[in-house]
Design a protein around this motif. Structure first.
Motif, PDB file in Angstrom:
ATOM      1  N   GLY A 275       0.749  -0.935   0.145  1.00  0.00           N
ATOM      2  CA  GLY A 275      -0.386  -0.260  -0.120  1.00  0.00           C
ATOM      3  C   GLY A 275       1.355   1.158  -0.061  1.00  0.00           C
ATOM      4  N   LYS A 276       2.201   0.740  -0.192  1.00  0.00           N
ATOM      5  CA  LYS A 276       2.773   2.023   0.048  1.00  0.00           C
ATOM      6  C   LYS A 276       3.447   2.486  -1.727  1.00  0.00           C
ATOM      7  N   GLY A 277       4.359   4.321  -1.798  1.00  0.00           N
ATOM      8  CA  GLY A 277       3.942   4.255  -3.414  1.00  0.00           C
ATOM      9  C   GLY A 277       2.667   5.120  -3.332  1.00  0.00           C
ATOM     10  N   GLY A 278       2.706   5.661  -5.111  1.00  0.00           N
ATOM     11  CA  GLY A 278       1.637   6.409  -5.195  1.00  0.00           C
ATOM     12  C   GLY A 278       1.873   7.431  -5.449  1.00  0.00           C
ATOM     13  N   THR A 279       0.543   8.639  -5.954  1.00  0.00           N
ATOM     14  CA  THR A 279      -0.044   9.374  -5.728  1.00  0.00           C
ATOM     15  C   THR A 279      -1.608   9.516  -5.761  1.00  0.00           C
ATOM     16  N   ARG A 280      -2.034  10.369  -3.927  1.00  0.00           N
ATOM     17  CA  ARG A 280      -3.298  10.151  -3.697  1.00  0.00           C
ATOM     18  C   ARG A 280      -3.779  12.112  -2.906  1.00  0.00           C
ATOM     19  N   ILE A 281      -5.080  11.980  -2.923  1.00  0.00           N
ATOM     20  CA  ILE A 281      -5.430  13.075  -2.238  1.00  0.00           C
ATOM     21  C   ILE A 281      -5.196  13.290  -1.152  1.00  0.00           C
ATOM     22  N   SER A 282      -5.671  14.691  -1.000  1.00  0.00           N
ATOM     23  CA  SER A 282      -5.485  14.815   0.148  1.00  0.00           C
ATOM     24  C   SER A 282      -5.957  16.364   1.206  1.00  0.00           C
ATOM     25  N   THR A 283      -6.927  16.276   2.001  1.00  0.00           N
ATOM     26  CA  THR A 283      -7.073  17.196   2.639  1.00  0.00           C
ATOM     27  C   THR A 283      -6.920  17.801   2.863  1.00  0.00           C
ATOM     28  N   LEU A 284      -6.397  16.929   4.373  1.00  0.00           N
ATOM     29  CA  LEU A 284      -5.600  17.005   5.248  1.00  0.00           C
ATOM     30  C   LEU A 284      -4.052  17.973   5.520  1.00  0.00           C
ATOM     31  N   ASP A 285      -3.318  17.738   3.598  1.00  0.00           N
ATOM     32  CA  ASP A 285      -1.869  18.481   4.441  1.00  0.00           C
ATOM     33  C   ASP A 285      -1.875  19.168   2.860  1.00  0.00           C
ATOM     34  N   PRO A 286      -1.733  20.523   3.761  1.00  0.00           N
ATOM     35  CA  PRO A 286      -2.011  21.754   3.431  1.00  0.00           C
ATOM     36  C   PRO A 286      -1.108  22.530   2.513  1.00  0.00           C
ATOM     37  N   TYR A 287       0.166  21.943   2.373  1.00  0.00           N
ATOM     38  CA  TYR A 287       0.335  22.290   0.683  1.00  0.00           C
ATOM     39  C   TYR A 287       1.159  20.226  -0.233  1.00  0.00           C
ATOM     40  N   THR A 288       1.912  20.567  -1.032  1.00  0.00           N
ATOM     41  CA  THR A 288       2.089  19.228  -1.729  1.00  0.00           C
ATOM     42  C   THR A 288       2.852  18.430  -1.594  1.00  0.00           C
ATOM     43  N   VAL A 289       3.174  17.219  -0.500  1.00  0.00           N
ATOM     44  CA  VAL A 289       4.452  16.079  -0.213  1.00  0.00           C
ATOM     45  C   VAL A 289       4.605  15.312  -1.156  1.00  0.00           C
ATOM     46  N   LEU A 290       6.286  15.774  -1.701  1.00  0.00           N
ATOM     47  CA  LEU A 290       6.956  14.862  -1.899  1.00  0.00           C
ATOM     48  C   LEU A 290       8.209  13.893  -1.600  1.00  0.00           C
ATOM     49  N   GLU A 291       8.310  12.742  -2.028  1.00  0.00           N
ATOM     50  CA  GLU A 291       9.012  11.446  -1.200  1.00  0.00           C
ATOM     51  C   GLU A 291      10.797  12.023  -1.735  1.00  0.00           C
ATOM     52  N   ARG A 292      11.623  11.825  -0.608  1.00  0.00           N
ATOM     53  CA  ARG A 292      12.909  12.694  -0.718  1.00  0.00           C
ATOM     54  C   ARG A 292      13.100  13.229  -2.010  1.00  0.00           C
ATOM     55  N   SER A 293      13.657  11.333  -2.738  1.00  0.00           N
ATOM     56  CA  SER A 293      14.560  11.491  -4.255  1.00  0.00           C
ATOM     57  C   SER A 293      13.004  12.079  -5.331  1.00  0.00           C
ATOM     58  N   ILE A 294      12.178  12.389  -4.994  1.00  0.00           N
ATOM     59  CA  ILE A 294      11.042  13.102  -6.185  1.00  0.00           C
ATOM     60  C   ILE A 294      11.205  14.492  -5.778  1.00  0.00           C
ATOM     61  N   PHE A 295      11.761  14.786  -4.525  1.00  0.00           N
ATOM     62  CA  PHE A 295      11.184  16.100  -4.450  1.00  0.00           C
ATOM     63  C   PHE A 295      12.932  16.994  -4.453  1.00  0.00           C
TER      64      PHE A 295
END
Length: 430
Positions: free
Chosen positions: A272-292
């Protein structure tokens, strides 16, 4: 009269009833935290209730010990079919609560361990809509929610006192969207970037979505497959399961140029890890370290071609620019465009209004790239957060398993705050 206006006239004034519903969505900004609440009517007599909007929650959860008095509220009996259905996806569940008795926690009540709470039934109401205005209230007398004093802990400690729980819009059949739907499994959300003018959620309305000055946003939707997956998050040393919505993002482009991302991170693995999900709880888009890291490097490189020079970053952001150096347009600051490229090759374009956030303080006025580092152990590789969702209409079609998205409504000279909430008494109950 044009043909389009004729059909709109027929829809609004001749159609005798509407089953579609709506709810206002309000943005809150407390210090560095941003979150959104959905306003509905709950209890008997019906009372305005503000709930934290949680796009992936299984249930609607309320702190029943917080000024909760209702003549129509009753606990779901232990060992009832409804209780077993509610507990279907839980592990090592204790069916009954027989050791504690309070006003709202009764012997034999159906325990929902996901929220460390028990299940209740009460009345809930939402206004009807025709896609242009709101109409009469429609009451749902047997709405299932979870009830516990611990509901306040689910608000992550940043909500105001008047926010007494959360509104769950996950794909569980006991989510808010599922329980108010009788004919279609479609709901849509449009988050306003304004703290004074609300956005809106629509239920059971495939179209139209009219925003002032008369723009039907359903004409501007692109569609991509919507995927579903349970994820486990760790909060206060307890595991919470969410019904998360995922998109098949295959690349991130900066000014039309693909970034070098490890493709395995963009796929949901067996855990269940990885992929791209939608969140209304996170104020900003969060990227995994290497992607970031890759994303920041590419954005910086493209911004230099636009003669933008980075300045000292402001936490939690890693890349900022002096506001005086950035040209502002009707789509926000003029910075490199960000495209989320979906598996079916449609693009979700993120313009400056959604990619950047302005920070003004004593002697400080900067635009910062509103993407944050999720570290190397992030559950999801990309989490699209609230700031990137603002002024975008998202239509969740659970039956067709697809997401309709508009990209920024500013392109079409409107925004999520432009829905007309004035009451139209001709809109009748379903």
């Amino acid at each position: 009269m044009s043909l389009k206006r004729f059909f709109l006239f027929v829809f609004l004034f001749i159609s005798p009833s509407f089953s579609a519903l709506l709810a206002p969505i309000t943005k809150h900004h407390i210090q560095t935290s941003r979150f959104y609440t959905l306003k509905l009517y709950l209890m008997t007599p019906l009372q305005h209730t503000d709930l934290l909007l949680h796009i992936g929650a299984k249930y609607t959860a309320v702190d029943c010990n917080h000024n909760y008095t209702s003549t129509t509220s009753w606990p779901v009996p232990c060992n009832s079919p409804l209780c077993h259905s509610l507990q279907k996806f839980q592990v090592n569940t204790t069916n009954c609560n027989i050791t504690r008795t309070t006003r709202n926690r009764v012997p034999g009540g159906c325990v929902i361990l996901t929220h460390n709470s028990h299940a209740r039934v009460d009345s809930l109401a939402l206004p009807t809509t025709n896609g242009c205005n709101q109409g009469q209230l429609r009451v749902f007398p047997k709405f299932v929610l979870t009830c516990s004093a611990e509901a306040s802990k689910l608000l992550k400690g940043h909500a105001k006192k008047e926010i007494v729980g959360l509104a769950g819009l996950g794909y569980s059949k006991y989510s808010l969207a599922a329980q108010v739907s009788t004919t279609t499994s479609i709901f849509a959300v449009c988050l306003s970037g304004s703290p004074s003018a609300p956005g809106v959620a629509f239920f059971e309305l495939p179209k139209p979505y009219y925003f002032l000055p008369g723009v039907d946003v359903s004409d501007h939707l692109n569609y991509t497959p919507l995927m579903f997956s349970h994820i486990t998050t760790q909060k206060t040393n307890k595991k919470h399961f969410e019904d998360a919505y995922f998109l098949g993002v295959k690349s991130i482009n900066i000014n039309g140029k693909p970034t070098a991302i490890d493709q395995t991170l963009l796929t949901i693995n067996t855990n269940g890890k990885g992929g791209t999900r939608i969140s209304t709880l996170d104020p900003y888009t969060v990227l995994e370290r290497s992607i970031f890291t890759t994303f920041i490097d590419a954005f910086t490189k493209e911004s230099t071609t636009m003669k933008l020079k980075p300045t000292k970053p402001v936490k939690p952001f890693n890349l900022c620019y002096e506001a005086d150096d950035v040209l502002e347009t009707y789509l926000g600051p003029n910075v490199p465009l960000v495209d989320l490229v979906m598996q079916n090759d449609v693009k979700w374009t993120i313009f400056g209004e959604n990619s950047m956030v302005r920070i003004v303080d004593e002697g400080l006025d900067v635009w910062c790239l509103a993407f944050v580092d999720g570290g190397v152990k992030s559950v999801s590789s990309i989490v699209i957060g609230g700031h990137q969702l603002e002024d975008n209409l998202l239509q969740f079609d659970l039956g067709a398993k697809r997401l309709g998205f508009s990209s920024s409504l500013l392109q079409h000279k409107t925004m999520c705050a432009n829905f007309n909430f004035s009451i139209n008494s001709t809109i009748k109950l379903f």
